[in-house]
Scaffold this active site. Sequence first.
Site, PDB file in Angstrom:
ATOM      1  N   HIS A 203     -21.425 -89.808  12.678  1.00 59.19           N
ATOM      2  CA  HIS A 203     -21.423 -88.492  13.361  1.00 59.19           C
ATOM      3  C   HIS A 203     -20.003 -87.948  13.541  1.00 59.19           C
ATOM      4  O   HIS A 203     -19.744 -87.214  14.504  1.00 59.19           O
ATOM      5  CB  HIS A 203     -22.122 -88.569  14.731  1.00 59.19           C
ATOM      6  CG  HIS A 203     -23.440 -89.282  14.706  1.00 59.19           C
ATOM      7  ND1 HIS A 203     -24.640 -88.623  14.538  1.00 59.19           N
ATOM      8  CD2 HIS A 203     -23.751 -90.602  14.781  1.00 59.19           C
ATOM      9  CE1 HIS A 203     -25.636 -89.507  14.542  1.00 59.19           C
ATOM     10  NE2 HIS A 203     -25.119 -90.721  14.676  1.00 59.19           N
TER      11      HIS A 203
ATOM     12  N   SER B 145       1.714 -72.327   2.107  1.00 56.88           N
ATOM     13  CA  SER B 145       1.288 -71.017   2.564  1.00 56.88           C
ATOM     14  C   SER B 145       2.335 -69.965   2.188  1.00 56.88           C
ATOM     15  O   SER B 145       3.524 -70.261   2.136  1.00 56.88           O
ATOM     16  CB  SER B 145       1.103 -71.060   4.079  1.00 56.88           C
ATOM     17  OG  SER B 145       1.151 -69.763   4.619  1.00 56.88           O
TER      18      SER B 145
ATOM     19  N   LYS C 146       3.505 -75.308   5.919  1.00 57.17           N
ATOM     20  CA  LYS C 146       2.186 -75.783   5.511  1.00 57.17           C
ATOM     21  C   LYS C 146       2.179 -76.648   4.252  1.00 57.17           C
ATOM     22  O   LYS C 146       2.830 -76.357   3.265  1.00 57.17           O
ATOM     23  CB  LYS C 146       1.247 -74.586   5.272  1.00 57.17           C
ATOM     24  CG  LYS C 146       0.861 -73.819   6.509  1.00 57.17           C
ATOM     25  CD  LYS C 146       0.030 -74.618   7.489  1.00 57.17           C
ATOM     26  CE  LYS C 146      -1.298 -75.023   6.951  1.00 57.17           C
ATOM     27  NZ  LYS C 146      -2.416 -74.199   7.257  1.00 57.17           N
TER      28      LYS C 146
ATOM     29  N   GLU D 150     -10.008 -79.218  -1.502  1.00 54.78           N
ATOM     30  CA  GLU D 150     -10.926 -78.168  -1.026  1.00 54.78           C
ATOM     31  C   GLU D 150     -11.719 -77.567  -2.188  1.00 54.78           C
ATOM     32  O   GLU D 150     -12.929 -77.334  -2.091  1.00 54.78           O
ATOM     33  CB  GLU D 150     -10.145 -77.061  -0.311  1.00 54.78           C
ATOM     34  CG  GLU D 150      -9.582 -77.498   1.025  1.00 54.78           C
ATOM     35  CD  GLU D 150      -8.620 -76.461   1.585  1.00 54.78           C
ATOM     36  OE1 GLU D 150      -8.935 -75.871   2.616  1.00 54.78           O
ATOM     37  OE2 GLU D 150      -7.543 -76.246   0.997  1.00 54.78           O
TER      38      GLU D 150
END
Length: 488
Positions: A154, A275, A281, A288
Amino acid sequence: MNILRRGRLQVAPDEDIMRFTSSMEADKRIFDADIQVDKAHVVMLKEQDIIKENECCAILSGLDRIQKEGISALDTSYEDVHIALEARLIEMVGEDTGGRMHSGRSRNDEVATCIRLTLRTELLFLMEEAKDLVGTLIKTAGKHHETIMPGYTHTQHAQPTTLSHNLLAHANAILRDIERIKAAYKNTNQNPLGAAAFASTGFPINRKKTTELLGFDSAIENSMDAVSTRDFMIESISCFSNMMTNLGRMAEELILWSSSEFGFIELDDSYSSTSSIMPQKKNPDIAELMRAKAGTVNGALVSVLTICKALPYSYNRDLQEATPHLWRALDTVRASVRMARGMIGTMSVKKNAMITATNTGFMTATELADVIVRTTGIPFRTAHHIVGAIAKTGLTPTLSMLDELSSEIIHEKLSDRGLTEKAIRDALDPVDNVRKRKVMGGPSPLETKRQIAVINKKMIIIEKDIGLFNKKINEASDKLAKACKKCA
Ligand code: ARG
């Protein structure tokens, strides 16, 4: 005049209609296979005395020239590679010879044969790449038998495990994917050629011969089935979907683990983006995209399933619409497998962050309950009750606290039944937790080492199978080349 339409049709489709109808773009994938199919068919026609030797030779040398020219030399006003190729052949060697190539054949069996030939090679590449990914997973796992990390259920801290155990879970999933692809390979490597439009042919063709020259395992028994089915495609794409689901879950872990909240790994710069506005970043864009591309492949699967659904037998042009989905899904899964391997192989592991995280969230609670059962003989459910009550306090368990709670719950002190401070201390040690979990499949270093040995054995079998599949393909292609050479 268009060699296909000149008899039955008088008006040519305009450009917009052609664009709608043509499969030329997707046919780039099957151009080489089409030449191979043409050659095998023509050699067989000659051996069966359906065409003459000199005709066979002229066609074969024309096909060689067409192959050298490449698909871009074909006339794109034709609706697919098969007819464009035949038109070019007729242009080269004349209709009296070139016009005999399509005897006893249809584009319906031809296209199915081309797709199967192309797909089988791609499946072998995919198996090879997936095997490399498993190799990288077990190599990395081999370095982290003792790297303690939190295991989750979970997405909540659950029990201590090791990075090795976690990576081996992924390795086993990919191994199963490879096994599924192997099964899809077998169903793909079946020969539809000779089915013609669907009802076979009155020419005395020899389907066994083309099966042999093209390296198929066998000829598809029923000619109507042969041209109608795309179930081999559906099977392959569903393997890809399954695999992308596994890769997407791997990607998700890499994304989570490289966040500041986890900080368990750092992906290599080459597998990261930054970024345009936030200079600090380092983003896991490759992971992804890998996660997202599971959606692309699922889309392809649903597309092909839906195209084939309720399609009456036998061939329908609808089937053409399915093929590009296959190639897109295939390219996506192959690239994703390579990305996964690259990311796993180059990531740096932050062991300290992993062990620190293991010390929060009372992940050793299960083991404490187990130890209470083993030392005192009370039932597990009762120990679960007592340890749950301790967890609720948020305090580190001690013998006196446990005694106090057990007095309330079972009116007995656990220390009276044999529980000691030392047993509690050991139970609360994550390293000890992991070491104790040495039953088959568990995270103990001994056990994860054994698991790697098992995977290595399976990899040898996979390697052998890939070798056998390739051998059969190469032998057939030598045989075909030899048969063609007789003319040279
Ligand atoms: N381009 C077609 C396909 O991909 C080839 C078969 C065409 N057959 C026909 N009868 N129109 O399915």
